[in-house]
Design a protein around this motif. Structure first.
Motif, PDB file in Angstrom:
ATOM      1  N   UNK A 356       8.024   8.491  21.280  1.00 46.38           N
ATOM      2  CA  UNK A 356       8.592   9.173  20.112  1.00 46.38           C
ATOM      3  C   UNK A 356       8.615   8.250  18.900  1.00 46.38           C
ATOM      4  N   UNK A 357       9.007   7.010  19.109  1.00 41.31           N
ATOM      5  CA  UNK A 357       9.006   6.042  18.003  1.00 41.31           C
ATOM      6  C   UNK A 357       7.589   5.829  17.492  1.00 41.31           C
ATOM      7  N   UNK A 358       6.644   5.769  18.428  1.00 43.53           N
ATOM      8  CA  UNK A 358       5.242   5.617  18.036  1.00 43.53           C
ATOM      9  C   UNK A 358       4.765   6.812  17.222  1.00 43.53           C
ATOM     10  N   UNK A 359       5.172   8.014  17.606  1.00 41.13           N
ATOM     11  CA  UNK A 359       4.789   9.211  16.862  1.00 41.13           C
ATOM     12  C   UNK A 359       5.378   9.203  15.454  1.00 41.13           C
ATOM     13  N   UNK A 360       6.624   8.757  15.323  1.00 39.36           N
ATOM     14  CA  UNK A 360       7.242   8.668  13.994  1.00 39.36           C
ATOM     15  C   UNK A 360       6.482   7.674  13.124  1.00 39.36           C
ATOM     16  N   UNK A 361       6.103   6.546  13.685  1.00 41.10           N
ATOM     17  CA  UNK A 361       5.335   5.559  12.922  1.00 41.10           C
ATOM     18  C   UNK A 361       3.991   6.128  12.481  1.00 41.10           C
ATOM     19  N   UNK A 362       3.354   6.909  13.369  1.00 41.61           N
ATOM     20  CA  UNK A 362       2.077   7.526  13.012  1.00 41.61           C
ATOM     21  C   UNK A 362       2.245   8.520  11.861  1.00 41.61           C
ATOM     22  N   UNK A 363       3.340   9.288  11.879  1.00 39.06           N
ATOM     23  CA  UNK A 363       3.593  10.239  10.798  1.00 39.06           C
ATOM     24  C   UNK A 363       3.845   9.516   9.477  1.00 39.06           C
ATOM     25  N   UNK A 364       4.548   8.401   9.526  1.00 39.32           N
ATOM     26  CA  UNK A 364       4.799   7.635   8.307  1.00 39.32           C
ATOM     27  C   UNK A 364       3.492   7.105   7.729  1.00 39.32           C
ATOM     28  N   UNK A 365       2.624   6.590   8.586  1.00 43.55           N
ATOM     29  CA  UNK A 365       1.340   6.086   8.104  1.00 43.55           C
ATOM     30  C   UNK A 365       0.487   7.222   7.547  1.00 43.55           C
ATOM     31  N   UNK A 366       0.520   8.382   8.194  1.00 42.55           N
ATOM     32  CA  UNK A 366      -0.234   9.529   7.679  1.00 42.55           C
ATOM     33  C   UNK A 366       0.289   9.948   6.311  1.00 42.55           C
ATOM     34  N   UNK A 367       1.610   9.954   6.142  1.00 43.25           N
ATOM     35  CA  UNK A 367       2.186  10.309   4.849  1.00 43.25           C
ATOM     36  C   UNK A 367       1.768   9.315   3.770  1.00 43.25           C
ATOM     37  N   UNK A 368       1.647   8.050   4.122  1.00 49.52           N
ATOM     38  CA  UNK A 368       1.235   7.053   3.134  1.00 49.52           C
ATOM     39  C   UNK A 368      -0.183   7.300   2.645  1.00 49.52           C
ATOM     40  N   UNK A 369      -1.033   7.870   3.515  1.00 52.17           N
ATOM     41  CA  UNK A 369      -2.400   8.176   3.099  1.00 52.17           C
ATOM     42  C   UNK A 369      -2.438   9.317   2.088  1.00 52.17           C
ATOM     43  N   UNK A 370      -1.448  10.203   2.153  1.00 47.33           N
ATOM     44  CA  UNK A 370      -1.382  11.323   1.210  1.00 47.33           C
ATOM     45  C   UNK A 370      -0.742  10.887  -0.097  1.00 47.33           C
ATOM     46  N   UNK A 371       0.363  10.159   0.003  1.00 50.14           N
ATOM     47  CA  UNK A 371       1.108   9.762  -1.194  1.00 50.14           C
ATOM     48  C   UNK A 371       0.368   8.675  -1.973  1.00 50.14           C
ATOM     49  N   UNK A 372      -0.199   7.731  -1.269  1.00 52.73           N
ATOM     50  CA  UNK A 372      -0.877   6.612  -1.933  1.00 52.73           C
ATOM     51  C   UNK A 372      -2.144   6.254  -1.159  1.00 52.73           C
ATOM     52  N   UNK A 373      -3.200   7.029  -1.323  1.00 54.76           N
ATOM     53  CA  UNK A 373      -4.425   6.782  -0.557  1.00 54.76           C
ATOM     54  C   UNK A 373      -5.141   5.527  -1.026  1.00 54.76           C
ATOM     55  N   UNK A 374      -5.862   4.860  -0.139  1.00 49.66           N
ATOM     56  CA  UNK A 374      -6.625   3.673  -0.546  1.00 49.66           C
ATOM     57  C   UNK A 374      -7.839   4.081  -1.368  1.00 49.66           C
ATOM     58  N   UNK A 375      -8.213   3.237  -2.322  1.00 45.66           N
ATOM     59  CA  UNK A 375      -9.370   3.502  -3.169  1.00 45.66           C
ATOM     60  C   UNK A 375     -10.554   2.610  -2.849  1.00 45.66           C
ATOM     61  N   UNK A 376     -10.355   1.570  -2.063  1.00 48.13           N
ATOM     62  CA  UNK A 376     -11.434   0.653  -1.724  1.00 48.13           C
ATOM     63  C   UNK A 376     -11.453   0.441  -0.215  1.00 48.13           C
ATOM     64  N   UNK A 377     -12.599  -0.040   0.264  1.00 51.31           N
ATOM     65  CA  UNK A 377     -12.714  -0.298   1.695  1.00 51.31           C
ATOM     66  C   UNK A 377     -11.746  -1.386   2.145  1.00 51.31           C
TER      67      UNK A 377
END
Length: 448
Positions: A356-377
């Motif tokens: 469950x903790x791992x799933x929460x961490x995955x959701x946080x990382x996914x949200x970061x890709x939406x809110x602040x996506x990377x622009x470079x490799x």
């Protein structure tokens, strides 16, 4: 008495040269300590051979003779990878090497790389069907030095890492249509590759196992192409990585975010008198790029995994999903004392809590890709390295060796020169932001 003048170039190079000498020396000290203190014969052989290679590299780097820049790294890489592989021969390797070779032989006999009802540790194959490719030489041609899967792991990683470094070190033309701007060429790729291969965190597993290295090498190559807006190539390499091991899967959403945000960024920064990419808005460009990448990735994954899943989906799920998560009767040997493992062993419901903790961490990382996506490799690689580090820390079954993923990502996806683009750009849902006038700064928010 006259003082020899110091030029700015020499003054800038001197600290780097000294740091490299110190670095090779520290590597040599680590190898000596490992050879002295370890109880594993394979690690003892590696430590002895690597210590010689690192020591010679330090001497070459400290010498005053004019030597090629790549020579110390080549000596260190040779002493820490090729020499231990030869000394260890075919009889001494980590168990996962024999698992892959056995899975390849089983695939040729039965059509599936998985034992239907595994009853002991040696019968479990926690890798996806594509990994059996590295075991096919031994399954087809028998025991020989060149058929050892470790040589093929090393060859696959070296080829992928070198290609990724070349792509990353090719200067980006921010405005491809600008007149008089020459095409970029990669610079200094070989010394970087040799330093990656010689790093003890890479060289040690490469000599005794190396099963994770081709996976992360292909992930680096996929992200490098995604950073160049080459969606089809990115999808192909990420698809090849995804059929080897599940640890490659988190790279796909990161690449998708990079492609989508990069398309909008290129639209917003077109120069006056230079045509923007034809065919619609940045949003549509990003959608097309994402679809091309996903089509390539899912096509390769389906072609490799689907036949095995149809033939025996239960065995695939038991071996490649349940066993790595520590949810089978036979415990996984990946039991390093990291938070997820400690939590899983603390109580009967510890494994569930860790997931469950791992799933929460995955959701946080996914949200970061939406809110602040990377622009470079390089920004995408850093984001993926952070996500994988969290996953390895929180997974119920894990080991310290998995941290080779974030290390290689950060080393291979480092640009050859300072990037002109910002590392990331905030993205908010809402009214479309006005396109900036030519020569102005980017808006604070853009819509994708």
């Amino acid at each position: 008495m006259t003082l020899r003048p110091w030029t700015a170039g020499r003054a800038g190079r001197l600290p780097v040269a000294r740091l490299r000498v110190v670095g090779w020396g520290l590597y040599a000290v680590y190898a000596v300590l490992l050879a002295t203190l370890t109880t594993l014969s394979t690690h003892r052989v590696w430590g002895a051979a690597a210590a010689v290679g690192y020591g010679l590299a330090a001497l070459l780097a400290a010498g005053r003779a004019r030597l090629p820049q790549w020579l110390p790294g080549a000596v260190a890489a040779l002493g820490s990878t090729a020499v231990p592989l030869v000394l260890l021969g075919t009889g001494r390797a980590q168990s996962e090497v024999r698992v892959v070779e056995g899975a390849a032989a089983l695939l040729l006999r039965t059509g599936s790389p998985y034992v239907p009802e595994p009853g002991q540790l040696s019968e479990y194959n926690p890798y996806l069907p594509g990994m059996t490719v590295f075991g096919l030489p031994r399954a087809l041609f028998g025991d020989a030095a060149w058929t050892d899967a470790r040589w093929w792991f090393a060859a696959g990683f070296t080829a992928a890492a070198f290609a990724a470094i070349r792509v990353m070190r090719t200067p980006v033309r921010d405005h491809p249509g600008a007149p008089g701007e020459p095409p970029g060429r990669p610079a200094g790729s070989l010394p970087v590759l040799l330093r990656v291969l010689a790093c003890p965190v890479v060289a040690l597993p490469l000599a005794v196992g190396g099963i994770d290295l081709p996976v992360v090498g292909l992930v680096c190559l996929g992200l490098a192409h995604a950073g160049r807006a080459q969606a089809g190539r990115a999808g192909v390499f990420l698809g090849l990585a995804a059929v080897l091991k599940w640890t490659a899967w988190p790279a796909v959403p990161v690449a998708v975010a990079l492609l989508a945000a990069g398309a909008v960024h290129r639209r917003c920064t077109a120069l006056p008198g230079v045509d923007a990419p034809a065919g619609g808005s940045g949003e549509r460009d990003g959608t097309r790029a994402v679809l091309r990448c996903l089509a390539a990735t899912t096509g390769i994954a389906a072609a490799v995994v689907l036949p095995v899943a149809v033939a025996d989906g239960a065995a695939l799920f038991r071996h490649a999903v349940l066993f790595p998560l520590g949810m089978t009767d036979v415990p996984s040997p990946a039991a390093s004392p990291l938070p997820g493992r400690l939590l899983a062993s603390a109580s009967p419901v510890g494994a569930t809590v860790a997931l469950l903790v791992l799933a929460v961490a995955a959701l946080v990382m996914a949200a970061s890709l939406v809110v602040r996506p990377p622009l470079t490799a390089s920004a995408a690689a850093a984001r993926l390295a952070l996500g994988l580090s969290l996953a390895f820390c929180l997974a119920p079954a894990t080991r310290f060796g998995y941290f080779v993923y974030p290390l290689v990502l950060l080393m291979c996806c480092r640009p050859g020169r300072p990037e002109a683009r910002r590392a990331s750009l905030p993205v908010l849902r809402g009214p479309r932001a006005a396109r900036p006038s030519h020569g102005s700064d980017l808006p604070a928010t853009v819509r994708v």
